[in-house]
Design an enzyme around this catalytic site. Structure first.
Site, PDB file in Angstrom:
ATOM      1  N   ASN A   1       0.735  -1.517  -0.317  1.00  0.00           N
ATOM      2  CA  ASN A   1      -0.357   0.117   0.222  1.00  0.00           C
ATOM      3  C   ASN A   1       0.994   1.050  -0.078  1.00  0.00           C
ATOM      4  O   ASN A   1       1.670   1.443   0.689  1.00  0.00           O
ATOM      5  CB  ASN A   1      -1.370  -0.003   1.234  1.00  0.00           C
ATOM      6  CG  ASN A   1      -1.674   1.280   1.649  1.00  0.00           C
ATOM      7  OD1 ASN A   1      -2.082   2.249   0.292  1.00  0.00           O
ATOM      8  ND2 ASN A   1      -2.358   1.578   2.487  1.00  0.00           N
TER       9      ASN A   1
ATOM     10  N   LYS B   1      -0.230   4.480   0.002  1.00  0.00           N
ATOM     11  CA  LYS B   1      -0.238   5.566   0.621  1.00  0.00           C
ATOM     12  C   LYS B   1       0.074   6.738  -0.479  1.00  0.00           C
ATOM     13  O   LYS B   1      -0.072   5.821  -1.988  1.00  0.00           O
ATOM     14  CB  LYS B   1      -0.053   5.765   1.514  1.00  0.00           C
ATOM     15  CG  LYS B   1      -0.338   4.400   2.962  1.00  0.00           C
ATOM     16  CD  LYS B   1       0.784   4.669   3.597  1.00  0.00           C
ATOM     17  CE  LYS B   1       0.569   3.194   4.905  1.00  0.00           C
ATOM     18  NZ  LYS B   1       0.599   3.185   6.582  1.00  0.00           N
TER      19      LYS B   1
ATOM     20  N   HIS C   1      -9.307   1.757   4.879  1.00  0.00           N
ATOM     21  CA  HIS C   1      -7.923   1.741   5.519  1.00  0.00           C
ATOM     22  C   HIS C   1      -7.622   2.811   6.865  1.00  0.00           C
ATOM     23  O   HIS C   1      -8.584   3.586   7.211  1.00  0.00           O
ATOM     24  CB  HIS C   1      -6.131   2.018   4.528  1.00  0.00           C
ATOM     25  CG  HIS C   1      -5.494   1.969   5.012  1.00  0.00           C
ATOM     26  ND1 HIS C   1      -5.065   2.962   6.386  1.00  0.00           N
ATOM     27  CD2 HIS C   1      -4.423   1.263   5.037  1.00  0.00           C
ATOM     28  CE1 HIS C   1      -3.586   2.576   6.089  1.00  0.00           C
ATOM     29  NE2 HIS C   1      -3.125   1.542   5.981  1.00  0.00           N
TER      30      HIS C   1
ATOM     31  N   GLU D   1      -5.951   4.856   7.858  1.00  0.00           N
ATOM     32  CA  GLU D   1      -6.654   6.130   7.284  1.00  0.00           C
ATOM     33  C   GLU D   1      -7.462   6.853   7.032  1.00  0.00           C
ATOM     34  O   GLU D   1      -8.126   8.026   7.164  1.00  0.00           O
ATOM     35  CB  GLU D   1      -4.925   6.565   6.894  1.00  0.00           C
ATOM     36  CG  GLU D   1      -3.566   6.044   7.734  1.00  0.00           C
ATOM     37  CD  GLU D   1      -2.237   5.483   7.277  1.00  0.00           C
ATOM     38  OE1 GLU D   1      -2.699   5.492   5.382  1.00  0.00           O
ATOM     39  OE2 GLU D   1      -1.856   4.975   7.375  1.00  0.00           O
TER      40      GLU D   1
ATOM     41  N   GLU E   1      -5.097  -4.403  10.812  1.00  0.00           N
ATOM     42  CA  GLU E   1      -3.961  -3.591  10.710  1.00  0.00           C
ATOM     43  C   GLU E   1      -4.394  -3.051  12.210  1.00  0.00           C
ATOM     44  O   GLU E   1      -4.755  -1.855  11.972  1.00  0.00           O
ATOM     45  CB  GLU E   1      -4.044  -2.726   9.312  1.00  0.00           C
ATOM     46  CG  GLU E   1      -4.158  -3.157   8.450  1.00  0.00           C
ATOM     47  CD  GLU E   1      -2.965  -2.293   7.555  1.00  0.00           C
ATOM     48  OE1 GLU E   1      -2.292  -2.322   6.511  1.00  0.00           O
ATOM     49  OE2 GLU E   1      -3.830  -0.810   7.026  1.00  0.00           O
TER      50      GLU E   1
ATOM     51  N   GLY F   1       3.143   2.252  10.317  1.00  0.00           N
ATOM     52  CA  GLY F   1       4.969   3.129  10.791  1.00  0.00           C
ATOM     53  C   GLY F   1       5.058   3.551  11.366  1.00  0.00           C
ATOM     54  O   GLY F   1       5.400   4.642  12.115  1.00  0.00           O
TER      55      GLY F   1
ATOM     56  N   SER G   1       3.642  -2.536  10.150  1.00  0.00           N
ATOM     57  CA  SER G   1       5.104  -2.609  10.032  1.00  0.00           C
ATOM     58  C   SER G   1       5.781  -3.794   9.477  1.00  0.00           C
ATOM     59  O   SER G   1       7.130  -4.325  10.701  1.00  0.00           O
ATOM     60  CB  SER G   1       5.977  -2.375  11.520  1.00  0.00           C
ATOM     61  OG  SER G   1       6.109  -0.997  11.988  1.00  0.00           O
TER      62      SER G   1
ATOM     63  N   GLY H   1       2.942  -1.432   4.165  1.00  0.00           N
ATOM     64  CA  GLY H   1       3.453   0.541   3.942  1.00  0.00           C
ATOM     65  C   GLY H   1       4.473   0.529   3.170  1.00  0.00           C
ATOM     66  O   GLY H   1       5.185   0.629   2.404  1.00  0.00           O
ATOM     67  N   GLY H   2       5.416   0.859   4.395  1.00  0.00           N
ATOM     68  CA  GLY H   2       6.334   1.716   3.808  1.00  0.00           C
ATOM     69  C   GLY H   2       8.033   0.682   2.842  1.00  0.00           C
ATOM     70  O   GLY H   2       8.358   1.102   2.361  1.00  0.00           O
TER      71      GLY H   2
HETATM   72  P1  13P Z   1       3.422   0.182   7.481  1.00  0.00           P
HETATM   73  O1  13P Z   1       3.997  -0.870   7.243  1.00  0.00           O
HETATM   74  O2  13P Z   1       4.356   1.388   6.773  1.00  0.00           O
HETATM   75  O3  13P Z   1       3.775   0.497   9.280  1.00  0.00           O
HETATM   76  O4  13P Z   1       2.057   0.507   7.180  1.00  0.00           O
HETATM   77  C1  13P Z   1       0.686  -0.725   7.189  1.00  0.00           C
HETATM   78  C2  13P Z   1      -0.203  -0.019   6.222  1.00  0.00           C
HETATM   79  O5  13P Z   1      -1.039   1.008   6.981  1.00  0.00           O
HETATM   80  C3  13P Z   1      -0.484  -0.263   5.274  1.00  0.00           C
HETATM   81  O6  13P Z   1      -1.745  -0.328   4.974  1.00  0.00           O
END
Ligand code: 13P
Length: 261
Positions: free
Chosen positions: A9, A11, A104, A106, A177, A183, A223, A244-245
């Site tokens: 993802n 973002k 999600h 967010e 999640e 994050g 993470s 994510g990252g």
């Molecule tokens: P991170 O892997 O950066 O923690 O993000 C997780 C996420 O929100 C994936 O949708």
């Protein structure tokens, strides 16, 4: 045997140019990984990238020769209309994307999306032919107050209203999640992640039936990195990861794809 589903993802990272650059590099990584090509070809693993709306065309065009799924990060429930800033399911399918993230954390917590709206999005997505990845997860304060299971149950039940068993098994993916693990570098312990993902499978059996619970794909996100992928993916009720990252770099994302095999 359920297939593995490994998803990035992005973002709000990577416009169309950066997307094309990523895909060129990622393509080379996949081509250098026969075990990945084999796993995707025999249906045991799927790789997906959820990219910003403006990069969907570049992504979908870029992966035409690659075994990679492209998805959007959000959609509206109406097909067209006066909804400034939104994109619809037919627009997403038109550019060649096949999946969409819905709810999600967010979207839930920064943009205040509520279960009722998310349910409309889930229904519109599957009716329009997309696979909907419904994200669920508790806040730290909810976990500390012992409410994690109740929050997950409510998000799951409300989010999937009106969905039948066949659709749930084939067109819905659930991503757990925990908000406090996103994050932050804090991963839920493998046991904690498995406990909630096992609970989601149990909820699926209750809400639909045992066969659907056996089939539904459940992901963990928060993470996820190359180093912790194996431990997470080896849990019985975790079929994949939403990253994510660590999905922003082709070298780390391919490592996660490989470590999940
Ligand atoms: P991170 O892997 O950066 O923690 O993000 C997780 C996420 O929100 C994936 O949708």
């Amino acid at each position: 045997m359920r297939r593995k589903f490994i998803a990035g993802n992005w973002k709000m990272f990577n416009g169309p140019k950066a997307t094309s650059e990523f895909i060129n590099k990622f393509s080379a990584e996949i081509k250098a990984s026969p075990e990945v090509i084999k796993a995707v070809a025999d249906g045991s693993e799927e790789i997906a990238l959820f990219v910003p709306a403006i990069s969907l065309t570049a992504a979908a065009d870029g992966v035409k020769e690659l075994p990679v799924i492209i998805g959007a990060q959000n959609c509206h429930w109406e097909k067209n209309g006066a909804f400034t800033g939104e994109i619809s399911v037919p627009m997403i399918t038109e550019v060649g994307a096949t999946h969409v993230l819905i709810g999600h954390s967010e979207r839930r917590h920064i943009f205040r999306e509520i279960n009722e709206e998310l349910n409309k999005k889930v229904q519109a997505a599957v009716e329009g032919g997309l696979v909907a990845v419904l994200c669920v997860g508790e806040l730290l304060e909810e976990r500390e107050a012992g409410r994690a299971f109740d929050v997950i149950r409510e998000q799951f039940i409300e989010g999937l209203k009106g969905i039948d068993a066949k659709t749930a098994a084939e067109k819905i993916i659930i991503a757990y999640e925990p908000v406090w693990a996103i994050g932050t570098g804090k991963t839920a312990g493998n046991d904690d992640a498995e406990e909630i993902c096992g609970y989601i499978r149990k909820l699926t059996a209750e809400r639909f039936d045992g066969e659907t619970a056996d089939k539904i794909i459940i992901l963990y996100g928060g993470s996820v990195k190359p180093e912790n992928t194996k431990g997470i993916i080896s849990q019985p009720d975790i079929d994949g990861v939403l990253v994510g990252g660590a999905s922003l770099k082709p070298e780390s994302f391919i490592q996660i794809v490989k470590n999940a095999l």
